[in-house]
Write an enzyme that holds these catalytic residues in place. Structure first.
Site, PDB file in Angstrom:
ATOM      1  N   ASN A 102      43.353  43.497  46.122  1.00  8.52           N
ATOM      2  CA  ASN A 102      42.521  43.313  44.934  1.00  8.52           C
ATOM      3  C   ASN A 102      41.243  44.134  44.979  1.00  8.52           C
ATOM      4  O   ASN A 102      41.026  45.006  44.154  1.00  8.52           O
ATOM      5  CB  ASN A 102      42.167  41.838  44.738  1.00  8.52           C
ATOM      6  N   ASN A 158      36.476  41.569  39.855  1.00 11.41           N
ATOM      7  CA  ASN A 158      35.932  42.695  39.103  1.00 11.41           C
ATOM      8  C   ASN A 158      35.673  42.333  37.643  1.00 11.41           C
ATOM      9  O   ASN A 158      34.612  42.632  37.087  1.00 11.41           O
ATOM     10  CB  ASN A 158      36.899  43.874  39.202  1.00 11.41           C
ATOM     11  N   TYR A 159      36.624  41.681  37.006  1.00 10.76           N
ATOM     12  CA  TYR A 159      36.484  41.321  35.597  1.00 10.76           C
ATOM     13  C   TYR A 159      35.409  40.253  35.413  1.00 10.76           C
ATOM     14  O   TYR A 159      34.645  40.284  34.447  1.00 10.76           O
ATOM     15  CB  TYR A 159      37.837  40.836  35.069  1.00 10.76           C
ATOM     16  N   ALA A 187      45.370  46.535  40.191  1.00  7.57           N
ATOM     17  CA  ALA A 187      45.962  45.206  40.316  1.00  7.57           C
ATOM     18  C   ALA A 187      44.903  44.128  40.436  1.00  7.57           C
ATOM     19  O   ALA A 187      45.100  42.987  39.996  1.00  7.57           O
ATOM     20  CB  ALA A 187      46.900  45.153  41.520  1.00  7.57           C
ATOM     21  N   ASP A 227      47.796  33.042  43.576  1.00 10.39           N
ATOM     22  CA  ASP A 227      47.540  34.451  43.842  1.00 10.39           C
ATOM     23  C   ASP A 227      47.050  34.697  45.269  1.00 10.39           C
ATOM     24  O   ASP A 227      47.397  35.698  45.888  1.00 10.39           O
ATOM     25  CB  ASP A 227      46.512  34.984  42.852  1.00 10.39           C
ATOM     26  N   THR A 262      41.478  42.507  37.177  1.00 12.27           N
ATOM     27  CA  THR A 262      41.288  41.308  36.350  1.00 12.27           C
ATOM     28  C   THR A 262      40.762  40.130  37.161  1.00 12.27           C
ATOM     29  O   THR A 262      40.568  39.048  36.605  1.00 12.27           O
ATOM     30  CB  THR A 262      42.617  40.879  35.694  1.00 12.27           C
ATOM     31  N   ALA A 263      40.531  40.342  38.454  1.00 14.55           N
ATOM     32  CA  ALA A 263      40.072  39.245  39.310  1.00 14.55           C
ATOM     33  C   ALA A 263      38.543  39.250  39.370  1.00 14.55           C
ATOM     34  O   ALA A 263      37.866  39.162  38.351  1.00 14.55           O
ATOM     35  CB  ALA A 263      40.705  39.376  40.688  1.00 14.55           C
TER      36      ALA A 263
END
Length: 253
Positions: free
Chosen positions: A113, A157-158, A151, A43, A154-155
């Site tokens: 992101n 932030n999650y 987008a 990624d 889920t990086a």
């Protein structure tokens, strides 16, 4: 119709080997002449590729030769042309960040992101948060805070216990990192076109760095962040494996 493909790979040996194999089978065009760019890596390399060719408006199809691969498709050396022709396109807008450091120098960067502010010393950061010119939180004592796109939800932030945001929701996630005061604040969902400003309180005593994806700047005094609608990143996914499906699936794992 034969597609002109530009193969780009991360420095990882497995990615470089894959690039050599694919170039031998499909040829290789310069990115400026290509109909599609195939990015080989994880990624992080996908984000680097999208930013590097944003001026070309060329779609990018990633194949995972890294560790995470949320933005990537499964790697395979066969049937690549057919996969590219059947791929579904997702369009994402980055965040535009402008920050000023304590010396008065301004810094600009784009983030696909998230933009994150992180404490750079032993003491917690003290942040003042404004949205569209109105102070919404006079003081947030924390390890940091971030503003994430759908987008990127889920990086980081999650991991910081922020919400996963559907691609079509037109919102941004503002998420605290280890909030101390107010301890129970879990963040906010903001309209996509909101303008967020974060001022660092006691920046000399409680230093803060800001990071736009992988680009960071130290000793920040304030940061302004907003969605950049004029820039569109085109990402290709295999049918049934686009960002919307991945965002939903991530919530059930």
């Amino acid at each position: 119709m034969t597609k002109r493909i530009a193969f780009l790979a991360s420095d990882a040996e497995v990615a470089q080997t894959a690039r050599d194999t694919l170039v031998a089978s499909y040829g290789n065009a310069a990115p400026r002449d290509a109909d599609v760019v195939v990015a080989l890596g994880g990624d992080g390399f996908m984000l680097q590729t999208l930013q590097g060719i944003q001026h070309l408006n060329t779609p990018v199809y990633g194949m995972n030769r890294g560790t995470i691969g949320f933005l990537m498709n499964a790697y395979a050396e066969t049937d690549l042309i057919a996969r590219l022709e059947e791929a579904e396109e997702e369009v994402v807008n980055p965040l535009a960040m402008m920050a000023m450091d304590r010396s008065g120098q301004t810094h600009k960067a784009l983030a696909i992101n998230e933009v994150s502010l992180l404490r750079a010393g032993p003491q917690a950061a003290r942040l003042r948060i404004s949205v569209d010119g109105r102070v919404r939180m006079g003081e947030l004592v924390c390890d940091g805070a971030l503003l994430a796109t759908p987008a990127g939800s889920t990086a980081y932030n999650y991991s910081a216990h922020g919400p996963i945001v559907p691609i079509g929701a037109d919102v941004l996630a503002l998420t605290p990192i280890a909030a101390f005061r107010p301890r129970r604040w879990r963040g906010a969902l903001l309209p996509k076109m909101a303008k967020v400003r974060v001022d660092v309180i006691e920046a000399d005593k409680r230093p803060v760095i800001v990071a736009a994806d992988s680009i960071s700047f130290p000793d920040i005094d304030w940061v302004e962040i907003g969605s950049e609608a004029t820039i569109q990143h085109r990402i290709l996914f295999d049918p049934g494996h686009g960002l919307e499906e991945r965002l939903i699936s991530e919530q059930f794992t």
